[in-house]
Design a protein around this motif. Sequence first.
Motif, PDB file in Angstrom:
ATOM      1  N   LYS A 298      33.228  30.213  32.721  1.00 40.94           N
ATOM      2  CA  LYS A 298      33.905  31.049  33.710  1.00 40.94           C
ATOM      3  C   LYS A 298      34.604  32.230  33.029  1.00 40.94           C
ATOM      4  CE  LYS A 298      34.317  30.920  37.522  1.00 40.94           C
ATOM      5  NZ  LYS A 298      33.696  31.734  38.608  1.00 40.94           N
TER       6      LYS A 298
ATOM      7  N   GLU B 188      32.063  34.700  32.156  1.00 43.38           N
ATOM      8  CA  GLU B 188      31.603  35.396  33.367  1.00 43.38           C
ATOM      9  C   GLU B 188      32.601  36.465  33.797  1.00 43.38           C
ATOM     10  OE1 GLU B 188      31.581  34.245  38.037  1.00 43.38           O
ATOM     11  OE2 GLU B 188      30.776  32.720  36.687  1.00 43.38           O
TER      12      GLU B 188
ATOM     13  N   SER C   4      32.865  39.724  30.506  1.00 43.61           N
ATOM     14  CA  SER C   4      31.568  39.739  29.825  1.00 43.61           C
ATOM     15  C   SER C   4      31.597  40.488  28.495  1.00 43.61           C
ATOM     16  CB  SER C   4      30.508  40.354  30.730  1.00 43.61           C
ATOM     17  OG  SER C   4      30.882  41.670  31.104  1.00 43.61           O
TER      18      SER C   4
END
Length: 261
Positions: free
Chosen positions: A113, A116, A119
């Motif tokens: 997570k 994500e 990045s």
Amino acid sequence: MSAKITSINYCPVKSVSFQSIENCKIKKNIGIIGDRIFAFAKDLDLEQAKLFEKSPAERKGKWNKVLTLKNSPALNKYNFISKDEKLTLTLKDKEIMSININQSSDREALSNKISELESSLKQPITLMKNNEFPFFDTSISKKVDFVNSVSLLNIESINDFEKKVDKKIESSIFRGNICIDGIEPWKEREWIGKTIKINNVSFKVEKNIPRCVAINLKPQSDDNSFNLLQLLKKNYNHFDMGIYLTALDGGDISTGNQVSF
């Protein structure tokens, strides 16, 4: 001396969390139980991350292998809350994800997570955990001869700095474990090498805490234009704020406790 504790804070996840608490347990030779027991490794494969996780000797000098606000300022927007075996990631007080800290699959999902959400961070990212050798700066630094530590801030030193630079400075910027009040600004610098007591728990005062560019980050943001590090040097000819302690005893401490010798 009339110094007393005004607040106690701990960071479940190194650099990416900050929680205020009324009381805490101190473990001998470790510090505040639960403080910085998690950290994110970056740019390490799984086996390398496991070594970093288990052994302070493997960490020495490897600041670029752990996510910190110095190398990843974008993380300053987030916070982690640790409670009842759960670790919850938040952004502006809104929950993003909550995991069971005892489930390796959950820890992996949380690492994913973070990747994500940000990045640009160097991959892979791995959530590490160590209760006996938490991820204190002193466990990574080559400049100290102790591993585990507790940080103490004198609120009057921060207030003195605030007046000199004419800027509002929140104590949370320095992420101190124990904040005290009731003594003169910078008086804590005279305690190096001495032993202090808080509620019959003894701590050795080890050294002043040198600060890095992380204090330039404005709270809850990735804006690093605050420039406090340069202002520290300009006004005091050093980069220090606060002192490192090591726990010589176990016990409980609370806000309102007196600090004595």
